[in-house]
Design an enzyme around this catalytic site. Structure first.
Site, short mmCIF file in Angstrom:
data_model
loop_
_atom_site.label_atom_id
_atom_site.label_comp_id
_atom_site.label_asym_id
_atom_site.label_seq_id
_atom_site.Cartn_x
_atom_site.Cartn_y
_atom_site.Cartn_z
N THR A 31 72.27 100.08 37.73
CA THR A 31 72.92 98.95 37.05
C THR A 31 73.34 99.40 35.66
OG1 THR A 31 71.62 97.34 38.27
CG2 THR A 31 72.54 96.62 36.17
N HIS A 180 71.09 97.58 49.75
CA HIS A 180 69.98 97.67 48.80
C HIS A 180 68.82 96.83 49.31
CE1 HIS A 180 67.72 98.36 45.31
NE2 HIS A 180 68.52 97.89 44.35
N ASN A 183 63.34 97.42 45.67
CA ASN A 183 63.17 96.84 44.33
C ASN A 183 63.19 95.32 44.25
OD1 ASN A 183 63.20 99.52 43.72
ND2 ASN A 183 65.11 99.53 42.59
N TYR A 185 64.92 92.80 45.74
CA TYR A 185 66.09 91.93 45.87
C TYR A 185 66.03 91.23 47.23
CZ TYR A 185 67.26 94.26 41.58
OH TYR A 185 67.20 94.74 40.29
N ASN A 240 60.11 93.56 40.34
CA ASN A 240 60.65 92.22 40.55
C ASN A 240 59.69 91.31 41.31
OD1 ASN A 240 63.12 92.27 39.11
ND2 ASN A 240 64.06 93.48 40.73
N GLY A 321 68.73 109.70 38.86
CA GLY A 321 69.28 108.57 38.14
C GLY A 321 69.62 108.90 36.71
#
Length: 363
Positions: A31, A180, A183, A185, A240, A321
């Protein structure tokens, strides 16, 4: 006599099922929050193109629908303007000899109405709030809201939106898409029994909680081809507000076996949380045997460690990353043992060029 370099295994080409990559280095999805109005722009073209030296770029998370928008300034792929914006990005990457997949990311409950257009809703498998806060450009930091529990119709709509997002991605010139599922979501919210307390076919048992992800994999691969469909997972991750649960090992064992049956191109594993304990390390090994196609691993690898796992065959590719944020020519730098530039975390998610376009190739 030919000299070998410790990174040589990372620079072997990869060609199978029409998937031909110049090396085994993947630029991980990150992101970056530069898409004003949720539309990809020229800043993003200038960011992605110089990083085409990666064997594969996986884009930042891209929302398949207005309901999927979670953070400030993240791009979507549900409007003609967004498709046109992404087309400029993919053309620039291809012109530099690169390959790029779009990561489809629906934030589910990790969102806020202030980051969404009017009429969009914060949805989740169950009406259970995630802990934590989220940045909004209009109201600053805000607590994550209580999401609405998805009806059967909402689930069907979300699946359809993902498929539309995937077909839009191909129309925009992407070489494929990554679901995705990591993490915390929306797909991960279905998988975890703390965030999914449904009693219908999408909850309860391991098979029920895995159903949303497996239907995504099936429908998207039918729409664009299984050789263009990958998925990202993060077993044991608590990111999250994903609370740990006892059936983690059994859940991912089942899920990755079923994903293999779908014949998806690759599985992208975020490993750090699983590597912290023996049960997790055993699961990572099990997943490698469960999933017979390409495996991408991600989790703070050095170039030496990455080359070793590729050489040993415990992974086909390694995703990096942060090094790509501040080193657009990262593959060249590790191949030539050039020093790496450190990234500044304070500009990871800010709007504008600073911390985005001001990192140069090595000179």
């Amino acid at each position: 006599m030919e000299t070998t370099h410790h990174t040589d295994p990372l620079f072997k080409t990869l060609a199978r099922q029409g998937f031909d990559l110049r090396n085994r280095i993947v630029m991980a999805p990150m992101t970056r929050s530069r898409a004003q109005g949720n539309i990809p722009n020229d800043l993003m073209v200038a960011y992605y193109a110089p990083r085409a030296g990666a064997g594969l770029i996986v884009s930042e998370g891209v929302a398949p629908s207005p309901n999927g928008l979670g953070y400030a300034r993240i791009p979507g792929i549900f409007s003609p303007g967004q498709v046109a914006g992404w087309k400029k990005v993919t053309e620039a990457v291809h012109a530099s000899g690169g390959r790029i997949f779009a990561q489809l990311m629906h934030s589910g409950r990790v969102s806020h109405p202030a980051n969404m257009p009017g009429g969009a809703r914060v949805l989740a498998p169950s009406a259970i709030k995630a802990e934590g806060t989220v940045w909004t450009d209009t109201e600053g930091m805000q607590p994550l809201p209580l999401p609405l529990e998805m009806s059967a119709e909402d689930i069907e709509n979300a699946l359809t939106e993902y498929v539309t997002g995937a077909t839009n991605a191909i129309a925009a010139g992407f070489d494929g898409i990554e679901i995705h599922g990591a993490n915390g979501y929306l797909p991960g919210q279905f998988l975890n029994p703390h965030s999914n307390q449904r009693s219908d076919a999408y909850g309860g048992s391991i098979a029920g909680r895995s159903r949303f992800i497996l239907e995504l994999g099936q429908r998207i691969s039918e729409a664009i081809g299984k050789d263009r469909t990958g998925i990202r997972l993060s077993p044991y991750s608590t990111v999250n507000s994903m609370d740990p649960y006892q059936e983690t090992q059994a859940t991912y064992d089942y899920l990755t076996t079923e994903l293999d049956r779908l014949g998806l191109l690759y599985l992208h594993l975020v490993e750090p949380a699983a590597r912290e304990h023996e049960e997790g390390r055993q699961l990572l090994k099990k997943i490698r045997t469960n999933f017979s196609n390409f495996l991408i691993v991600n989790g703070g690898y050095t170039s030496r460690q990455a080359a070793k796992v590729v050489e040993e065959g415990s992974a086909d590719m390694v995703a990096f990353g942060r090094p790509f944020i501040s080193n657009p020519d990262f593959p060249d730098r590790i191949r030539q043992d050039l020093p790496l530039t450190e990234a500044n975390p304070e500009t990871f998610y800010t709007p504008g060029e600073a911390g985005y376009l001001d990192y140069a190739a090595y000179s």
